[in-house]
Motif scaffolding. Structure first.
Motif, PDB file in Angstrom:
ATOM      1  N   ASP A 159       0.827  -1.203   0.000  1.00 22.00           N
ATOM      2  CA  ASP A 159       0.000   0.000   0.000  1.00 22.00           C
ATOM      3  C   ASP A 159       0.863   1.255   0.000  1.00 22.00           C
ATOM      4  O   ASP A 159       0.550   2.231  -0.679  1.00 22.00           O
ATOM      5  N   ALA A 160       1.963   1.232   0.743  1.00 27.89           N
ATOM      6  CA  ALA A 160       2.868   2.390   0.784  1.00 27.89           C
ATOM      7  C   ALA A 160       3.493   2.634  -0.586  1.00 27.89           C
ATOM      8  O   ALA A 160       3.708   3.773  -0.990  1.00 27.89           O
ATOM      9  N   ARG A 161       3.764   1.556  -1.314  1.00 30.37           N
ATOM     10  CA  ARG A 161       4.373   1.699  -2.647  1.00 30.37           C
ATOM     11  C   ARG A 161       3.378   2.302  -3.641  1.00 30.37           C
ATOM     12  O   ARG A 161       3.770   2.935  -4.597  1.00 30.37           O
ATOM     13  N   ARG A 162       2.092   2.083  -3.463  1.00 34.10           N
ATOM     14  CA  ARG A 162       1.090   2.558  -4.430  1.00 34.10           C
ATOM     15  C   ARG A 162       0.425   3.867  -3.995  1.00 34.10           C
ATOM     16  O   ARG A 162      -0.480   4.331  -4.654  1.00 34.10           O
ATOM     17  N   ASP A 163       0.844   4.431  -2.912  1.00 35.67           N
ATOM     18  CA  ASP A 163       0.240   5.642  -2.377  1.00 35.67           C
ATOM     19  C   ASP A 163       0.398   6.797  -3.375  1.00 35.67           C
ATOM     20  O   ASP A 163       1.510   7.218  -3.668  1.00 35.67           O
ATOM     21  N   PRO A 164      -0.739   7.333  -3.913  1.00 37.09           N
ATOM     22  CA  PRO A 164      -0.631   8.409  -4.896  1.00 37.09           C
ATOM     23  C   PRO A 164      -0.007   9.684  -4.335  1.00 37.09           C
ATOM     24  O   PRO A 164       0.599  10.440  -5.042  1.00 37.09           O
ATOM     25  N   LEU A 165      -0.134   9.921  -3.019  1.00 40.85           N
ATOM     26  CA  LEU A 165       0.482  11.099  -2.432  1.00 40.85           C
ATOM     27  C   LEU A 165       2.003  11.013  -2.489  1.00 40.85           C
ATOM     28  O   LEU A 165       2.673  12.021  -2.591  1.00 40.85           O
ATOM     29  N   ALA A 166       2.533   9.805  -2.449  1.00 44.67           N
ATOM     30  CA  ALA A 166       3.982   9.657  -2.530  1.00 44.67           C
ATOM     31  C   ALA A 166       4.499  10.166  -3.869  1.00 44.67           C
ATOM     32  O   ALA A 166       5.555  10.777  -3.942  1.00 44.67           O
ATOM     33  N   VAL A 167       3.754   9.955  -4.944  1.00 42.67           N
ATOM     34  CA  VAL A 167       4.137  10.460  -6.259  1.00 42.67           C
ATOM     35  C   VAL A 167       4.136  11.986  -6.223  1.00 42.67           C
ATOM     36  O   VAL A 167       5.073  12.631  -6.689  1.00 42.67           O
ATOM     37  N   GLU A 168       3.087  12.569  -5.662  1.00 43.71           N
ATOM     38  CA  GLU A 168       3.001  14.023  -5.585  1.00 43.71           C
ATOM     39  C   GLU A 168       4.101  14.602  -4.695  1.00 43.71           C
ATOM     40  O   GLU A 168       4.668  15.654  -5.002  1.00 43.71           O
ATOM     41  N   ASP A 169       4.396  13.919  -3.595  1.00 43.21           N
ATOM     42  CA  ASP A 169       5.469  14.378  -2.707  1.00 43.21           C
ATOM     43  C   ASP A 169       6.811  14.347  -3.427  1.00 43.21           C
ATOM     44  O   ASP A 169       7.606  15.282  -3.323  1.00 43.21           O
ATOM     45  N   ALA A 170       7.062  13.271  -4.147  1.00 39.00           N
ATOM     46  CA  ALA A 170       8.317  13.166  -4.892  1.00 39.00           C
ATOM     47  C   ALA A 170       8.399  14.255  -5.955  1.00 39.00           C
ATOM     48  O   ALA A 170       9.450  14.864  -6.162  1.00 39.00           O
ATOM     49  N   PHE A 171       7.281  14.530  -6.609  1.00 40.90           N
ATOM     50  CA  PHE A 171       7.240  15.579  -7.629  1.00 40.90           C
ATOM     51  C   PHE A 171       7.594  16.923  -7.002  1.00 40.90           C
ATOM     52  O   PHE A 171       8.442  17.656  -7.510  1.00 40.90           O
ATOM     53  N   ALA A 172       6.947  17.236  -5.885  1.00 42.45           N
ATOM     54  CA  ALA A 172       7.195  18.520  -5.221  1.00 42.45           C
ATOM     55  C   ALA A 172       8.633  18.624  -4.718  1.00 42.45           C
ATOM     56  O   ALA A 172       9.250  19.683  -4.799  1.00 42.45           O
ATOM     57  N   THR A 173       9.172  17.520  -4.236  1.00 43.70           N
ATOM     58  CA  THR A 173      10.514  17.528  -3.662  1.00 43.70           C
ATOM     59  C   THR A 173      11.606  17.588  -4.729  1.00 43.70           C
ATOM     60  O   THR A 173      12.582  18.320  -4.584  1.00 43.70           O
ATOM     61  N   HIS A 174      11.449  16.817  -5.814  1.00 39.82           N
ATOM     62  CA  HIS A 174      12.554  16.632  -6.760  1.00 39.82           C
ATOM     63  C   HIS A 174      12.368  17.294  -8.117  1.00 39.82           C
ATOM     64  O   HIS A 174      13.251  17.216  -8.973  1.00 39.82           O
ATOM     65  N   TYR A 175      11.241  17.958  -8.346  1.00 43.89           N
ATOM     66  CA  TYR A 175      10.984  18.525  -9.680  1.00 43.89           C
ATOM     67  C   TYR A 175      12.110  19.456 -10.140  1.00 43.89           C
ATOM     68  O   TYR A 175      12.615  19.336 -11.245  1.00 43.89           O
ATOM     69  N   SER A 176      12.503  20.406  -9.288  1.00 44.62           N
ATOM     70  CA  SER A 176      13.493  21.401  -9.727  1.00 44.62           C
ATOM     71  C   SER A 176      14.844  20.755 -10.021  1.00 44.62           C
ATOM     72  O   SER A 176      15.523  21.149 -10.973  1.00 44.62           O
ATOM     73  N   ALA A 177      15.242  19.753  -9.255  1.00 40.17           N
ATOM     74  CA  ALA A 177      16.517  19.081  -9.516  1.00 40.17           C
ATOM     75  C   ALA A 177      16.472  18.307 -10.832  1.00 40.17           C
ATOM     76  O   ALA A 177      17.428  18.347 -11.623  1.00 40.17           O
ATOM     77  N   VAL A 178      15.359  17.635 -11.078  1.00 41.66           N
ATOM     78  CA  VAL A 178      15.212  16.890 -12.332  1.00 41.66           C
ATOM     79  C   VAL A 178      15.183  17.867 -13.502  1.00 41.66           C
ATOM     80  O   VAL A 178      15.824  17.647 -14.530  1.00 41.66           O
ATOM     81  N   PHE A 179      14.478  18.983 -13.345  1.00 44.57           N
ATOM     82  CA  PHE A 179      14.416  19.989 -14.401  1.00 44.57           C
ATOM     83  C   PHE A 179      15.810  20.527 -14.732  1.00 44.57           C
ATOM     84  O   PHE A 179      16.175  20.667 -15.896  1.00 44.57           O
ATOM     85  N   ARG A 180      16.605  20.831 -13.708  1.00 44.87           N
ATOM     86  CA  ARG A 180      17.970  21.343 -13.940  1.00 44.87           C
ATOM     87  C   ARG A 180      18.817  20.324 -14.686  1.00 44.87           C
ATOM     88  O   ARG A 180      19.591  20.679 -15.569  1.00 44.87           O
ATOM     89  N   GLN A 181      18.662  19.042 -14.349  1.00 43.87           N
ATOM     90  CA  GLN A 181      19.424  18.016 -15.052  1.00 43.87           C
ATOM     91  C   GLN A 181      19.021  17.965 -16.527  1.00 43.87           C
ATOM     92  O   GLN A 181      19.869  17.916 -17.413  1.00 43.87           O
TER      93      GLN A 181
END
Length: 194
Positions: free
Chosen positions: A7-29
Motif C-alpha cells: 500500500d505504501a508503494r502505491r500511495d498516490p500522495l507519494a508520487v506528488e510528494d516526490a514531484f514537489a521535492t525533486h521537480y526542480s533538480a530533475v528539471f535542472r538536469q
C-alpha cells in the motif's frame, strides 16, 4: 506487513510528494542535457509521466528515489536526441505561403527568432552543407531520404515508387542516414550530439 508495504508503494500522495521535492533538480538536469528551455519543460514532464507509470517499480529507500528519477529523465533526453537524428529537415528552398506570394525563408517559418542574423547565417550554412552532402549520396540513397523526410512518404509508399520491398527501403534509409552524417562531417559540419 507485506500489504502495508504494498500500500505504501502505491500511495498516490507519494508520487506528488516526490514531484514537489525533486521537480526542480530533475528539471535542472534535463536543462543541462538539452540546453533549450522549451525542450527542458516538455522532457521533464515526460520523465515525470514515465516515473508515475513505473511508480510500482520505484526503489523502496527514499534516498534512491532521486537517482531513479534522474535516470528516467536522462533516458527521456537520450531518446529525444536519438529521435531527432543529425539534421532537422528544413526546406532546401524558400517556401511559398500561397500561390503568387513571394518565397518565405525557411528560418522565418521554423523559428520565432528569425530576426537574429547570426542564427540565420548558421542555419543557412548548415542547410548548404546538407545540400552538398545530399548531392554526394548515391541516387538511391538521396531519393529514399528525400521521399521520406521531405515528402513524408511511408516505407511502403517509397517501395512502391522505387520497386523495392519496405524492408529494403528501411535498410536503404538507415544506410543513407549514416552516409549523410559521414558526408556532412567530411564537409565541415559538426557531428551529432550523442
Amino acid at each position: 506487513m507485506a500489504t502495508v508495504e504494498a500500500d505504501a508503494r502505491r500511495d498516490p500522495l507519494a508520487v506528488e510528494d516526490a514531484f514537489a521535492t525533486h521537480y526542480s533538480a530533475v528539471f535542472r538536469q534535463v536543462q543541462r542535457l538539452m540546453r533549450d528551455p522549451d525542450d527542458s519543460y516538455d522532457l521533464t514532464l515526460t520523465a515525470w509521466e514515465k516515473a508515475q507509470r513505473a511508480w510500482d517499480r520505484r526503489p523502496l529507500v527514499a534516498l534512491e528515489i532521486k537517482p531513479w528519477l534522474f535516470r528516467i529523465a536522462r533516458n527521456a533526453c537520450v531518446d529525444e536526441l536519438r529521435r531527432r537524428q543529425l539534421v532537422r529537415w528544413e526546406p532546401l528552398e524558400g517556401t511559398r505561403r500561397s500561390s503568387g506570394e513571394t518565397p518565405v525563408a525557411p528560418a522565418t517559418l521554423l523559428s520565432s527568432d528569425s530576426h537574429d542574423p547570426e542564427r540565420e547565417a548558421l542555419r543557412s550554412e548548415r542547410a548548404d552543407l546538407v545540400r552538398r552532402a545530399l548531392r554526394r549520396l548515391p541516387t538511391r540513397y538521396r531519393s529514399c531520404l528525400l521521399m521520406r523526410e521531405a515528402e513524408g512518404l511511408s516505407c511502403e509508399e517509397i517501395g512502391t515508387r522505387l520497386h523495392l520491398s519496405s524492408g529494403a527501403v528501411r535498410t536503404t534509409l538507415c544506410r543513407a542516414r549514416q552516409r549523410l552524417r559521414t558526408e556532412y562531417v567530411a564537409l565541415g559540419g559538426e557531428p551529432a550530439a550523442a
